[in-house]
Design a protein around this motif. Structure first.
Motif, PDB file in Angstrom:
ATOM      1  N   SER A   1       0.715  -1.386   0.072  1.00  0.00           N
ATOM      2  CA  SER A   1       0.071  -0.033   0.001  1.00  0.00           C
ATOM      3  C   SER A   1       0.743   1.311   0.097  1.00  0.00           C
ATOM      4  N   SER A   2       1.954   1.089   0.752  1.00  0.00           N
ATOM      5  CA  SER A   2       2.882   2.325   0.686  1.00  0.00           C
ATOM      6  C   SER A   2       3.221   2.609  -0.500  1.00  0.00           C
ATOM      7  N   ALA A   3       3.958   1.637  -1.436  1.00  0.00           N
ATOM      8  CA  ALA A   3       4.266   1.654  -2.738  1.00  0.00           C
ATOM      9  C   ALA A   3       3.578   2.340  -3.660  1.00  0.00           C
ATOM     10  N   LYS A   4       2.185   1.940  -3.720  1.00  0.00           N
ATOM     11  CA  LYS A   4       1.122   2.365  -4.716  1.00  0.00           C
ATOM     12  C   LYS A   4       0.936   3.833  -4.434  1.00  0.00           C
ATOM     13  N   LYS A   5       1.116   4.270  -3.278  1.00  0.00           N
ATOM     14  CA  LYS A   5       0.659   5.755  -2.840  1.00  0.00           C
ATOM     15  C   LYS A   5       1.883   6.730  -3.374  1.00  0.00           C
ATOM     16  N   ARG A   6       3.092   6.257  -3.411  1.00  0.00           N
ATOM     17  CA  ARG A   6       4.225   6.761  -3.875  1.00  0.00           C
ATOM     18  C   ARG A   6       4.944   6.788  -5.106  1.00  0.00           C
ATOM     19  N   PHE A   7       4.548   5.663  -5.849  1.00  0.00           N
ATOM     20  CA  PHE A   7       5.185   5.431  -7.119  1.00  0.00           C
ATOM     21  C   PHE A   7       4.137   5.269  -8.123  1.00  0.00           C
ATOM     22  N   ARG A   8       4.316   5.501  -9.333  1.00  0.00           N
ATOM     23  CA  ARG A   8       3.721   5.358 -10.665  1.00  0.00           C
ATOM     24  C   ARG A   8       4.564   4.646 -11.650  1.00  0.00           C
TER      25      ARG A   8
END
Length: 67
Positions: free
Chosen positions: A8-15
């Protein structure tokens, strides 16, 4: 088999960009901006790509995203 979950932290910070690179925001631009020079803050604007040495961990955090 259950699906692999994205962190969840990665999908908020990276595209993930269409070419397979990963877009991230610049660090060091959140707080304590008074002691940083205007030139320094200007160069921290915008997004940049995740370095190629970190792409293995990015692929582990975001499975199925085409990395």
């Amino acid at each position: 088999m259950p699906k692999m979950k994205t962190k969840s932290s990665a999908k908020k910070r990276f595209r993930v960009r269409p070419g397979g690179t990963v877009k991230r925001g610049q660090a060091f631009k959140r707080h304590i901006l008074t002691k940083k020079t205007t030139k320094n803050k200007r160069h921290l604007r915008g997004a940049t790509a995740v370095h190629e040495t970190n792409m293995v961990s990015m692929a582990a955090m975001m499975p199925g995203m085409g990395i």
